[in-house]
Design an enzyme around this catalytic site. Sequence first.
Site, PDB file in Angstrom:
ATOM      1  CE  LYS A   1      28.877 -56.816  36.202  1.00  0.00           C
ATOM      2  NZ  LYS A   1      28.470 -57.113  34.966  1.00  0.00           N
TER       3      LYS A   1
ATOM      4  CD  GLU B   1      34.990 -55.971  29.274  1.00  0.00           C
ATOM      5  OE1 GLU B   1      34.283 -56.310  28.349  1.00  0.00           O
ATOM      6  OE2 GLU B   1      34.328 -55.336  30.384  1.00  0.00           O
TER       7      GLU B   1
ATOM      8  CG  HIS C   1      54.892 -32.284  32.192  1.00  0.00           C
ATOM      9  ND1 HIS C   1      55.829 -31.288  32.355  1.00  0.00           N
ATOM     10  CD2 HIS C   1      54.639 -32.382  30.691  1.00  0.00           C
ATOM     11  CE1 HIS C   1      56.055 -30.727  31.312  1.00  0.00           C
ATOM     12  NE2 HIS C   1      55.222 -31.361  30.246  1.00  0.00           N
TER      13      HIS C   1
HETATM   14  O1  PA5 Z   1      31.683 -55.737  28.305  1.00  0.00           O
HETATM   15  C1  PA5 Z   1      31.038 -55.931  29.117  1.00  0.00           C
HETATM   16  O2  PA5 Z   1      30.271 -57.158  29.015  1.00  0.00           O
HETATM   17  C2  PA5 Z   1      30.424 -54.843  30.112  1.00  0.00           C
HETATM   18  O3  PA5 Z   1      31.218 -53.887  30.309  1.00  0.00           O
HETATM   19  C3  PA5 Z   1      29.010 -54.487  29.858  1.00  0.00           C
HETATM   20  O4  PA5 Z   1      29.029 -53.478  28.828  1.00  0.00           O
HETATM   21  C4  PA5 Z   1      28.376 -53.708  30.981  1.00  0.00           C
HETATM   22  O5  PA5 Z   1      28.361 -54.408  31.940  1.00  0.00           O
HETATM   23  C5  PA5 Z   1      26.998 -53.266  30.737  1.00  0.00           C
HETATM   24  O6  PA5 Z   1      26.224 -54.325  30.582  1.00  0.00           O
HETATM   25  P1  PA5 Z   1      24.761 -53.999  30.212  1.00  0.00           P
HETATM   26  O7  PA5 Z   1      24.529 -53.434  28.797  1.00  0.00           O
HETATM   27  O8  PA5 Z   1      24.030 -55.506  30.502  1.00  0.00           O
HETATM   28  O9  PA5 Z   1      24.281 -53.182  31.342  1.00  0.00           O
END
Ligand code: PA5
Length: 443
Positions: free
Chosen positions: A420, A285, A306
């Site tokens: 999403k 990310e 393996h």
């Molecule tokens: O890194 C990110 O932004 C996502 O993986 C969030 O951690 C995840 O979508 C959870 O978001 P929230 O805390 O608003 O539920």
Amino acid sequence: MSVRLNIQNAGLREHELEYVRPLAETAGMLLTERTGQGSEMLGWLDLPHTYDKEEFARIQAAAKRIQAQSQVLVAIGIGGSYLGTRAGLEFTKGPFGNQLHKGEGVEVYFAGSNLSSSYVQDILDIIGDRDFSVNVISKSGTTTEPAAAFRIFKKKLEERYGKAGARERIYATTDKAKGALRGLAETEGYETFVVPDNIGRRFSCLSAVGLLPMAAGGMDIEQVLKGCLDACERYQNPDFLKNDAMLYAVLRFLMLMKGKSVEILASYDPSLTMFGEWYKQLMAESEGKDGKGLFPVSANFTTDLHSIGQFIQDGSRTMFETVLWVETARREAVVPDDPANVDGLNFASGMTLQEMNEKAMKGTLLAHVDGGAPNLVITVSELSDYTFGELVYFFWKSLAVSGYMIGVNPFDQPGVEAYKKNMFALLGKPGYEDMREALEARL
Ligand code: PA5
């Protein structure tokens, strides 16, 4: 020092390191002077100094209360609101921690990180008649997976303990002022903890996001923060030859420059499987944007030797490995002698599995290097609360520097939204009607 980096088998020459020195120093400065992109999200940088001490005391108290009222905690969250916590619990207690460390804390199960009906029902069966509490962790409160799981566990709590009883067992970690979960928590009267505004989710596991479930599960969170603090002090030096976190960043950058576009974080203990999952989110990310970045993969050896071992040895030459090696096993097991020696293993009689594991690690490393996959080695002395805190900071700091070196904002995640939107459209969420037909026509 319990975390050390060895670059002997990285296959780099000294001048290659020196040529990128100006870039590394600039990246380091962007970070320490807080002038790079995303600098409003640098709350993690001095977190072990600046964390909210009053909230920390409330976390400790809430963890004790959870331990007194329940045998099980269901921690509900996804991505950054989930991975680091589970990584910490498995790092320190192993994959069977829930079964083996009952005296130290409650069993912790994680929900809200998938949309599997079976998974949720299995957790409900594991809880059975036992008392349980819920920590729902979501900055927004509207993330689909945790929101759906929270509805299910909240309903179960309310059926079992009544609305007032459920209120005593629900702990919400969310935005300090806004968002759906903040609103609900205030209306319902849940105890709340804060997902800090200046710390991105993938950097949040040492805030209340991770600390509450870790403490309830029996981790010593003071030791976690102590490890984080010591690492924070240690990795200040702007000279990467005197700062392993910076050096790791430089090495990752050089690997990318040399066409090694895949980094495999290889560990040799199943206790590190979830640490690998946490690392993947942190790296992917943070760096995977603007058409750039190393693709992070995690592997657990010798198990995965393996399966993907063949590819690493002999497939397309696009990867390097970062071995995460733990010097001391949490527990020891010795290979017994067997006079029949049918399996031909008596050469190893009396050896510990840890000793065998070390030879496997060294042999694999040399084989992979000979096959054209360079190796870096991060050695950690043991699997403890302290070293978990240290390692987390090591990876945070390093990733931030390498992100700036490749020229991305390491602290945003614009690409996470794409799936999403499609999912909401296909689910029929109001506001996404226009997209739905076009998407369905493509399926
Ligand atoms: O890194 C990110 O932004 C996502 O993986 C969030 O951690 C995840 O979508 C959870 O978001 P929230 O805390 O608003 O539920």
